[in-house]
Design a protein around this motif. Structure first.
Motif, PDB file in Angstrom:
ATOM      1  N   ASN A 148       0.770  -1.356  -0.136  1.00  0.00           N
ATOM      2  CA  ASN A 148       0.072  -0.119  -0.024  1.00  0.00           C
ATOM      3  C   ASN A 148       0.848   1.203   0.098  1.00  0.00           C
ATOM      4  O   ASN A 148       0.631   2.335  -0.509  1.00  0.00           O
ATOM      5  N   ALA A 149       2.094   1.122   0.578  1.00  0.00           N
ATOM      6  CA  ALA A 149       2.789   2.311   0.574  1.00  0.00           C
ATOM      7  C   ALA A 149       3.770   2.724  -0.823  1.00  0.00           C
ATOM      8  O   ALA A 149       4.344   3.748  -1.069  1.00  0.00           O
ATOM      9  N   LYS A 176       7.828   5.556   3.235  1.00  0.00           N
ATOM     10  CA  LYS A 176       6.485   5.700   3.353  1.00  0.00           C
ATOM     11  C   LYS A 176       5.980   4.523   4.178  1.00  0.00           C
ATOM     12  O   LYS A 176       5.133   4.544   5.010  1.00  0.00           O
ATOM     13  N   TYR A 177       6.431   3.268   4.079  1.00  0.00           N
ATOM     14  CA  TYR A 177       6.168   2.311   4.924  1.00  0.00           C
ATOM     15  C   TYR A 177       6.690   2.567   6.296  1.00  0.00           C
ATOM     16  O   TYR A 177       5.548   2.372   7.251  1.00  0.00           O
ATOM     17  N   LEU A 178       7.599   2.982   6.460  1.00  0.00           N
ATOM     18  CA  LEU A 178       8.389   3.446   7.963  1.00  0.00           C
ATOM     19  C   LEU A 178       7.187   4.357   8.507  1.00  0.00           C
ATOM     20  O   LEU A 178       7.212   4.295   9.751  1.00  0.00           O
ATOM     21  N   ASP A 179       6.980   5.337   7.783  1.00  0.00           N
ATOM     22  CA  ASP A 179       6.155   6.346   8.212  1.00  0.00           C
ATOM     23  C   ASP A 179       4.609   5.950   8.384  1.00  0.00           C
ATOM     24  O   ASP A 179       3.739   7.024   8.771  1.00  0.00           O
ATOM     25  N   GLY A 180       4.301   4.775   7.856  1.00  0.00           N
ATOM     26  CA  GLY A 180       2.836   4.183   8.091  1.00  0.00           C
ATOM     27  C   GLY A 180       1.826   5.128   7.007  1.00  0.00           C
ATOM     28  O   GLY A 180       0.605   5.133   7.139  1.00  0.00           O
ATOM     29  N   GLU A 191      -3.129   3.156  -7.325  1.00  0.00           N
ATOM     30  CA  GLU A 191      -3.952   2.148  -7.266  1.00  0.00           C
ATOM     31  C   GLU A 191      -3.075   0.759  -7.757  1.00  0.00           C
ATOM     32  O   GLU A 191      -2.452   1.054  -8.697  1.00  0.00           O
ATOM     33  N   HIS A 192      -3.244  -0.076  -7.009  1.00  0.00           N
ATOM     34  CA  HIS A 192      -2.647  -1.427  -7.542  1.00  0.00           C
ATOM     35  C   HIS A 192      -3.567  -2.239  -8.184  1.00  0.00           C
ATOM     36  O   HIS A 192      -4.801  -2.425  -8.070  1.00  0.00           O
TER      37      HIS A 192
END
Length: 231
Positions: free
Chosen positions: A116-117, A163-167, A173-174
């Motif tokens: 998602n990130a 971005k993952y680390l920051d939530g 869109e995937h």
């Protein structure tokens, strides 16, 4: 606890992982506080070959007596020791196709949070096959064509990690795919117009990894058939 364990050089002639490490050291060193790197197959990397005795990504949990099988046990022990929140793996392909994220469990919350990130659009969900997914419950891999290797890509990967680390969540869109079978060499010969990630009426599926040199050398299959699914 280690946030992210980055596995690089599972295949020694695939340079995405080493290049991301070099880029991060030089331009995004702040991320190294959260990311540990491990060279999966140092002998293959030093020789610039895919593997030395057996494909490392088919050697986990096997009864093979090879250098790569030994390395798979070393990697598994490292994962148990570090207990990383997430494992990232880095691969390249000689096939011309979109950049991909690959995971084995789309229901895993941690893997899904990284997806998602990410700004990578296409996501392939695979079944474990004596690969690292058999020992890595929270796992995402990058798979990109060799022709896409550049600093822009490495920066996008670093941004995904940040971005993952920051939530945070990407605006991207995937699109999700799953493998439904192999493409045989004769199927490619029967339809020379096949194009990766373009639906084929002949195959009744979406072709992928056509042009991958490792598959051509294997000779038993030429690529994989995919289908989209909603998630």
């Amino acid at each position: 606890m280690t946030k992210i364990l980055a596995i690089i050089s599972t295949h020694g002639n695939e340079l995405l992982g080493p290049n991301v490490l070099s880029y991060m050291l030089n331009k995004r060193s702040e991320l190294l506080e959260y990311v540990d790197f491990m060279v999966a197959n140092p002998r293959a990397y030093s020789q610039n070959v895919r593997y030395v005795e057996s494909d490392l990504n088919r050697s986990y949990g096997s009864d093979l007596d090879t250098y790569e099988a030994q390395r798979s046990k070393t990697i598994e022990d490292r994962i148990k020791l570090l207990q990383p929140e997430l494992i990232l793996d880095f691969h390249t392909t000689t096939a011309e196709q979109p950049d991909l994220l690959i995971t084995a469990n789309i229901e895993d919350k941690i893997s899904r949070a990284f997806i998602n990130a990410s700004a990578i659009k296409d996501v392939l969900v695979v079944e474990p096959l004596n690969d690292i997914t058999t020992v890595a419950p929270h796992f995402v891999a990058y798979e990109v064509p060799n022709s896409h290797l550049n600093d822009d890509l490495y920066e996008r990967i670093c941004t995904d990690i940040r971005k993952y680390l920051d939530g945070k969540v990407s605006d991207q869109e995937h699109t999700f795919y799953k493998m439904i079978g192999k493409i045989l060499p004769e199927e490619v010969q029967a339809d020379s117009g096949l194009e990766n990630f373009v639906y084929s009426n002949t195959l009744g599926a979406i072709p992928s990894f056509l042009g991958e040199e490792a598959y051509r050398q294997d000779g038993t299959y030429a690529g994989f058939k995919l289908e989209k699914f909603m998630k």
